[in-house]
Design an enzyme around this catalytic site. Structure first.
Site, PDB file in Angstrom:
ATOM      1  CD  GLU A 150     101.588 125.528  69.869  1.00 20.76           C
ATOM      2  OE1 GLU A 150     101.804 126.714  69.598  1.00 20.76           O
ATOM      3  OE2 GLU A 150     100.850 125.156  70.788  1.00 20.76           O
ATOM      4  CB  CYS A 166      95.407 118.761  71.623  1.00 23.46           C
ATOM      5  SG  CYS A 166      94.759 120.162  70.719  1.00 23.46           S
ATOM      6  CB  CYS A 184      93.313 128.941  61.344  1.00 21.84           C
ATOM      7  SG  CYS A 184      91.565 128.502  61.146  1.00 21.84           S
ATOM      8  CB  CYS A 209      88.050 132.925  65.532  1.00 24.99           C
ATOM      9  SG  CYS A 209      87.165 131.646  64.640  1.00 24.99           S
ATOM     10  CB  CYS A 218      91.654 132.029  67.628  1.00 27.73           C
ATOM     11  SG  CYS A 218      92.619 130.541  67.348  1.00 27.73           S
ATOM     12  N   GLY A 230      94.387 125.239  63.293  1.00 26.11           N
ATOM     13  CA  GLY A 230      93.712 124.986  62.021  1.00 26.11           C
ATOM     14  C   GLY A 230      92.258 124.581  62.166  1.00 26.11           C
ATOM     15  CD  GLU A 231      87.096 124.331  60.943  1.00 27.91           C
ATOM     16  OE1 GLU A 231      86.923 124.936  62.008  1.00 27.91           O
ATOM     17  OE2 GLU A 231      86.621 123.181  60.740  1.00 27.91           O
ATOM     18  CB  SER A 233      86.935 121.068  67.878  1.00 26.90           C
ATOM     19  OG  SER A 233      86.453 122.376  68.099  1.00 26.90           O
ATOM     20  CB  SER A 266      84.216 126.608  67.936  1.00 28.21           C
ATOM     21  OG  SER A 266      85.264 125.763  68.299  1.00 28.21           O
ATOM     22  CG  LEU A 267      77.261 128.103  69.584  1.00 25.64           C
ATOM     23  CD1 LEU A 267      76.939 127.606  68.187  1.00 25.64           C
ATOM     24  CD2 LEU A 267      76.172 127.655  70.556  1.00 25.64           C
ATOM     25  CG  HIS A 268      83.407 130.312  70.682  1.00 24.04           C
ATOM     26  ND1 HIS A 268      83.457 129.349  71.661  1.00 24.04           N
ATOM     27  CD2 HIS A 268      84.404 129.996  69.813  1.00 24.04           C
ATOM     28  CE1 HIS A 268      84.437 128.505  71.392  1.00 24.04           C
ATOM     29  NE2 HIS A 268      85.023 128.858  70.287  1.00 24.04           N
ATOM     30  CG  ASN A 319      94.796 130.661  77.626  1.00 23.53           C
ATOM     31  OD1 ASN A 319      95.135 130.924  78.771  1.00 23.53           O
ATOM     32  ND2 ASN A 319      95.616 130.138  76.738  1.00 23.53           N
ATOM     33  CB  CYS A 360      96.500 124.935  70.260  1.00 18.79           C
ATOM     34  SG  CYS A 360      97.124 123.290  70.472  1.00 18.79           S
TER      35      CYS A 360
HETATM   36  N1  SAH Z   1      89.358 125.322  64.385  1.00 14.65           N
HETATM   37  C1  SAH Z   1      88.649 124.429  65.223  1.00 14.65           C
HETATM   38  C2  SAH Z   1      89.550 123.607  66.109  1.00 14.65           C
HETATM   39  C3  SAH Z   1      90.738 124.292  66.714  1.00 14.65           C
HETATM   40  S1  SAH Z   1      90.426 125.553  67.914  1.00 14.65           S
HETATM   41  C4  SAH Z   1      87.628 125.171  66.032  1.00 14.65           C
HETATM   42  O1  SAH Z   1      87.632 126.395  66.027  1.00 14.65           O
HETATM   43  O2  SAH Z   1      86.797 124.513  66.648  1.00 14.65           O
HETATM   44  C5  SAH Z   1      90.045 124.580  69.376  1.00 14.65           C
HETATM   45  C6  SAH Z   1      89.205 125.340  70.388  1.00 14.65           C
HETATM   46  O3  SAH Z   1      90.004 126.322  71.083  1.00 14.65           O
HETATM   47  C7  SAH Z   1      88.051 126.093  69.758  1.00 14.65           C
HETATM   48  O4  SAH Z   1      86.876 125.927  70.481  1.00 14.65           O
HETATM   49  C8  SAH Z   1      88.540 127.524  69.840  1.00 14.65           C
HETATM   50  O5  SAH Z   1      87.499 128.429  69.749  1.00 14.65           O
HETATM   51  C9  SAH Z   1      89.268 127.517  71.165  1.00 14.65           C
HETATM   52  N2  SAH Z   1      90.137 128.679  71.393  1.00 14.65           N
HETATM   53  C10 SAH Z   1      90.877 129.341  70.497  1.00 14.65           C
HETATM   54  N3  SAH Z   1      91.550 130.369  71.092  1.00 14.65           N
HETATM   55  C11 SAH Z   1      91.213 130.338  72.403  1.00 14.65           C
HETATM   56  C12 SAH Z   1      91.560 131.130  73.545  1.00 14.65           C
HETATM   57  N4  SAH Z   1      92.424 132.130  73.450  1.00 14.65           N
HETATM   58  N5  SAH Z   1      91.014 130.811  74.744  1.00 14.65           N
HETATM   59  C13 SAH Z   1      90.162 129.761  74.851  1.00 14.65           C
HETATM   60  N6  SAH Z   1      89.800 128.979  73.822  1.00 14.65           N
HETATM   61  C14 SAH Z   1      90.306 129.259  72.598  1.00 14.65           C
HETATM   62 FE1  SF4 Z   2      90.737 128.754  63.293  1.00 11.71          FE
HETATM   63 FE2  SF4 Z   2      89.500 127.447  65.295  1.00 11.71          FE
HETATM   64 FE3  SF4 Z   2      91.175 129.508  65.803  1.00 11.71          FE
HETATM   65 FE4  SF4 Z   2      88.818 129.979  64.670  1.00 11.71          FE
HETATM   66  S1  SF4 Z   2      89.170 129.139  66.712  1.00 11.71           S
HETATM   67  S2  SF4 Z   2      90.796 130.878  64.010  1.00 11.71           S
HETATM   68  S3  SF4 Z   2      88.574 128.203  63.371  1.00 11.71           S
HETATM   69  S4  SF4 Z   2      91.728 127.538  64.896  1.00 11.71           S
END
Ligand code: SAH
Ligand code: SF4
Length: 374
Positions: free
Chosen positions: A96, A117, A124, A128, A131, A181-182, A213, A236-238, A312, A355
């Site tokens: 995407e 984006c 990936c 996480c 995701c 992807g990372e 990111s 991406s701290l979270h 989301n 995404c």
């Molecule tokens: N892998 C990298 C970049 C892609 S993810 C990373 O993790 O940073 C891009 C962003 O979308 C990250 O901050 C990720 O944590 C966030 N993300 C993934 N799934 C999500 C969701 N369901 N709701 C909100 N943010 C999300």
């Molecule tokens: Fe991969 Fe980023 Fe999703 Fe984590 S948040 S699974 S690193 S795409």
């Protein structure tokens, strides 16, 4: 059906690598520049349109390089603000690319700020828990050419819709490497791709308008700080403690906060740039006031900007976003100490966040022999 072995994408070549390749077949150095000009400034889609190249050279290029490493499957407008493109690769994998439009006040009716984006992998490996991209693990890395071609697809789409002031300029304002992807897990390809995007002979797109990111691959963050490319970095701290973070991000076991935060500081100091900390707000997981206070201290110490993103929902996963009140209270804790913070609105967060979901949905229906969802 048997597929022919894939040719390398021409969009993964640099001026130096293409010049060297063409020299091997006795072509003068200026030919590489001509090819790149057709690809990045005139943005033609076929070899035959490269009319100032001798026919034999076009034939040679055709048999040695792929000029169309991605193709459109679906263009799903999810309203005025985002436009999701689903692209198919040579091996039928799906990725995407998302166009995000934010209106710019006072600059005329049709002008909006556009952010693209892009994805860097199919799936990936980081796993996480919240995701969609990581649900089925990693299928494969994208090549540099497949990464660059996503932007070419966007340029062509936008070129067709909006007449550009200067033909060779890219028609968007920012690039975020926040798709599937990372990116730092596919390090060589993403650096090569962004070098091509940034180069004068490529898209000529400023590195300071590109944000990468990462979920926090510490050695790669340190390597990135030494690259000549002046990218912006988002983490991406979270989770503001190891306990909370490792519950949702397995990568935290390998690179806990005690290693990640100094690496972020090193990047920020070396590049002289403010880093962004992304923090998805998930109800009852990381949205407590204690987490807010700890995040506030981390951001204050690092002099970082904080992006709060209401979660989301992903089909099949139990997580939910907190109420708007709770989101605001969380943000207020950070603001009270003067930390720079944005709390994304409903539509905005839909962007990078979602995404991975469209691709999963389409792959499932396609593999079951059904039509793609629209
Ligand atoms: N892998 C990298 C970049 C892609 S993810 C990373 O993790 O940073 C891009 C962003 O979308 C990250 O901050 C990720 O944590 C966030 N993300 C993934 N799934 C999500 C969701 N369901 N709701 C909100 N943010 C999300
Ligand atoms: Fe991969 Fe980023 Fe999703 Fe984590 S948040 S699974 S690193 S795409």
């Amino acid at each position: 059906m048997k597929f022919a072995p894939a040719l390398p994408a021409i969009y993964g070549e640099t001026l130096a690598s293409l010049t060297a390749r063409l020299a091997e077949i006795g072509q003068p150095a200026f030919r590489a520049g001509q090819v790149l000009d057709w690809l990045y400034k005139k943005r033609v889609a076929t070899w035959d349109e490269m009319t100032n190249l001798p026919r034999e050279l076009r034939d040679w290029l055709r048999t040695n390089f792929d000029v169309a490493p991605t193709s459109f499957v679906l263009d799903r407008q999810s309203g005025d603000e985002t436009d999701k493109l689903l692209l198919e690769l040579g091996d039928r994998s799906l990725i995407e690319t998302v166009i995000i439009r934010a209106p710019m006040l006072g600059v005329g009716v049709n002008r909006s700020r556009k952010t693209i984006c892009i994805s860097t992998q199919v799936g990936c490996a980081m796993g996480c828990k919240f995701c969609a991209s990581g649900l089925d693990g990693l299928k494969r890395n994208l090549s540099a050419g497949e990464i660059v071609h996503q932007l070419i697809q966007v340029c062509r789409l936008e070129d067709a819709q909006t007449p550009r002031a200067r033909a060779e300029l890219a028609s968007f304002d920012n690039i975020v490497v926040m798709g599937m992807g990372e990116p730092l897990h596919n390090y060589e390809a993403i650096i090569r791709a962004l070098t091509i995007v940034n180069a004068d002979w490529g898209l000529g797109f400023g590195a300071r308008r590109i944000t990468l990111s990462t979920s926090g691959l510490v050695p790669r963050i340190l390597e990135l700080a030494d690259e000549p490319l002046g990218l912006r970095l988002a983490i991406s701290l979270h989770g503001a403690t190891d306990e909370v973070r490792e519950q949702i991000m397995p990568v935290n076991k390998k690179y806990p906060l005690a290693e990640l935060l100094p690496a972020v500081r090193a990047f920020s100091e070396k590049k002289g740039r403010m880093v962004t900390l992304e923090f998805i707000l998930i109800a009852d997981i990381n949205d407590s006031l204690d987490q807010a206070e700890r995040l506030r201290d981390i951001a204050y110490d690092l002099h970082a900007h904080v992006n709060l993103i209401p979660y989301n929902t992903v089909e099949g996963l139990p997580w939910k976003r907190p109420s708007v009140n709770r989101q605001e209270r969380f943000a207020d804790v950070l603001r009270a100490r003067g930390v720079s913070v944005t709390l994304r609105r409903e539509k905005g967060h839909d962007i990078a966040a979602a995404c991975g979901q469209l691709r999963l949905q389409t792959e499932k229906t396609r593999d079951a022999g059904l039509a793609a969802p629209v």
